[in-house]
Design a protein around this motif. Sequence first.
Motif, PDB file in Angstrom:
ATOM      1  N   TYR A 327      68.781  28.376  23.797  1.00 37.81           N
ATOM      2  CA  TYR A 327      67.564  28.676  24.537  1.00 37.81           C
ATOM      3  C   TYR A 327      67.990  29.576  25.685  1.00 37.81           C
ATOM      4  O   TYR A 327      68.984  29.290  26.355  1.00 37.81           O
ATOM      5  CB  TYR A 327      66.926  27.383  25.051  1.00 37.81           C
ATOM      6  CG  TYR A 327      66.433  26.502  23.923  1.00 37.81           C
ATOM      7  CD1 TYR A 327      65.228  26.777  23.290  1.00 37.81           C
ATOM      8  CD2 TYR A 327      67.187  25.417  23.470  1.00 37.81           C
ATOM      9  CE1 TYR A 327      64.783  25.996  22.233  1.00 37.81           C
ATOM     10  CE2 TYR A 327      66.743  24.625  22.422  1.00 37.81           C
ATOM     11  CZ  TYR A 327      65.539  24.918  21.800  1.00 37.81           C
ATOM     12  OH  TYR A 327      65.108  24.151  20.763  1.00 37.81           O
ATOM     13  N   TYR A 328      67.263  30.633  25.898  1.00 39.24           N
ATOM     14  CA  TYR A 328      67.726  31.608  26.884  1.00 39.24           C
ATOM     15  C   TYR A 328      66.567  32.231  27.650  1.00 39.24           C
ATOM     16  O   TYR A 328      65.463  32.389  27.126  1.00 39.24           O
ATOM     17  CB  TYR A 328      68.586  32.677  26.193  1.00 39.24           C
ATOM     18  CG  TYR A 328      67.890  33.486  25.114  1.00 39.24           C
ATOM     19  CD1 TYR A 328      67.589  32.926  23.877  1.00 39.24           C
ATOM     20  CD2 TYR A 328      67.529  34.806  25.332  1.00 39.24           C
ATOM     21  CE1 TYR A 328      66.947  33.659  22.897  1.00 39.24           C
ATOM     22  CE2 TYR A 328      66.884  35.558  24.350  1.00 39.24           C
ATOM     23  CZ  TYR A 328      66.594  34.962  23.136  1.00 39.24           C
ATOM     24  OH  TYR A 328      65.943  35.690  22.161  1.00 39.24           O
ATOM     25  N   GLY A 329      66.853  32.560  28.894  1.00 41.86           N
ATOM     26  CA  GLY A 329      65.861  33.211  29.735  1.00 41.86           C
ATOM     27  C   GLY A 329      65.755  34.675  29.343  1.00 41.86           C
ATOM     28  O   GLY A 329      66.748  35.310  28.975  1.00 41.86           O
ATOM     29  N   VAL A 330      64.536  35.209  29.373  1.00 42.16           N
ATOM     30  CA  VAL A 330      64.333  36.615  29.044  1.00 42.16           C
ATOM     31  C   VAL A 330      63.623  37.310  30.195  1.00 42.16           C
ATOM     32  O   VAL A 330      62.610  36.840  30.709  1.00 42.16           O
ATOM     33  CB  VAL A 330      63.535  36.783  27.720  1.00 42.16           C
ATOM     34  CG1 VAL A 330      64.405  36.369  26.542  1.00 42.16           C
ATOM     35  CG2 VAL A 330      62.241  35.978  27.701  1.00 42.16           C
ATOM     36  N   SER A 331      64.206  38.441  30.616  1.00 36.92           N
ATOM     37  CA  SER A 331      63.602  39.304  31.640  1.00 36.92           C
ATOM     38  C   SER A 331      63.205  38.555  32.914  1.00 36.92           C
ATOM     39  O   SER A 331      62.201  38.907  33.547  1.00 36.92           O
ATOM     40  CB  SER A 331      62.380  40.030  31.067  1.00 36.92           C
ATOM     41  OG  SER A 331      62.761  40.799  29.960  1.00 36.92           O
ATOM     42  N   ASP A 332      63.968  37.563  33.303  1.00 36.76           N
ATOM     43  CA  ASP A 332      63.666  36.734  34.488  1.00 36.76           C
ATOM     44  C   ASP A 332      62.199  36.291  34.478  1.00 36.76           C
ATOM     45  O   ASP A 332      61.568  36.138  35.532  1.00 36.76           O
ATOM     46  CB  ASP A 332      63.962  37.492  35.791  1.00 36.76           C
ATOM     47  CG  ASP A 332      65.452  37.462  36.148  1.00 36.76           C
ATOM     48  OD1 ASP A 332      66.258  37.022  35.305  1.00 36.76           O
ATOM     49  OD2 ASP A 332      65.802  37.885  37.262  1.00 36.76           O
ATOM     50  N   THR A 333      61.641  36.072  33.263  1.00 39.34           N
ATOM     51  CA  THR A 333      60.211  35.767  33.154  1.00 39.34           C
ATOM     52  C   THR A 333      59.949  34.516  32.313  1.00 39.34           C
ATOM     53  O   THR A 333      59.279  33.596  32.760  1.00 39.34           O
ATOM     54  CB  THR A 333      59.453  36.971  32.507  1.00 39.34           C
ATOM     55  OG1 THR A 333      59.733  38.141  33.269  1.00 39.34           O
ATOM     56  CG2 THR A 333      57.950  36.717  32.465  1.00 39.34           C
TER      57      THR A 333
END
Length: 350
Positions: A327-333
């Motif tokens: 699970y990963y964060g995308v575009s600080d969003t």
Amino acid sequence: MKINRFEENPLITPRDVSPIHEGFEVIGAFNAGVAKFKDESILLLRVAERPISDNPTIIKAPLIDKKGELQIIALDKNDSDYNFEDPRIIRRSNDLSHFEYLTSLSYFRLARSKEGRHFTVEDKAFIYPFNNYQTMGCEDPRITQIEDNYYITYTSVSEMGICESLALTTDFETFEDLGNILLPENKDVVLFPERINGNYYMLNRPSPTSIGNLDIWISQSPDLKSWGNHKHLLKMSVGDWDGGRIGAGLPPIRTSKGWLEIYHGATKDNIYCMGALLLDLDDPSKVLAKTKSPIMIPEAPYEKEGFFGDVVFGCGGIVNGDILTMYYGVSDTSMAGCELSISEILEQFS
Ligand code: MAN
């Protein structure tokens, strides 16, 4: 390298999270720590909220004061004393190497799922800034399960600096504060999931300012309280995908070949990718191999566009046999998910 991005991506977006502060909006639900707890997949989300500004020339910055009360600083975008170029931070024009304020306040909220793709976000905070080291927020949690204990490492941000803190939960209902484990400035701490020759280990990323680079270090502890035997582990490169900074991503995964560490690297222009490292099982301060190219780069629209685009930032995953669900964060969003084959990652080293 094959990556199965979930069709449901992004899994959690700011729209799925209601603000807990009146007059604020959620601009990010990202960079979550991950755990498997009983029959649930758990994401400990970094939620970023910012005060809504009705006037486009006024930028508002949230801060928690020494009494624990939320304050809002209002600044004029035309004020030449300040630099507003980076949407995440406000700098003084005469000192661009430091920041004065963050444009949002981050804290942690839990999201739970039985099947790992549809998550329900809790209404309340799980960890909300609770001391003077956190007046500008808590960020980028990682969760490491050691036996029945789930340790949460995270950054605490305040005018005193960015330091690393530790918390413990055994039930994901309450947590125990275990204090600050590293001096500022340090970020991206992950604990190894077991003791190695009697000691605990952590990866961390100090940010030296006079000489040195934004590299990964490894430290050791007999009790998770006193940390020492600090060693330099991996240097960022020059001019490549990891030429701006590197930092640990997921807690290391035990494999037959060594500890697999999936970490992030950014270019000087802040394009964040994920790479892989292999560390010796008996002495994790020995790097056995490193992938030459990243194993994942921002490609999908939700990875390329957002509050701060071109960012994939994994803080945790769940291993099931050969499959790593990251699970990963995308575009600080937002949050996204994907599946990777561990044996295929290991083949990248040969
Ligand atoms: C960087 C980014 C931000 C973060 C600050 C403070 O600028 O990672 O997202 O808020 O550091 O940690």
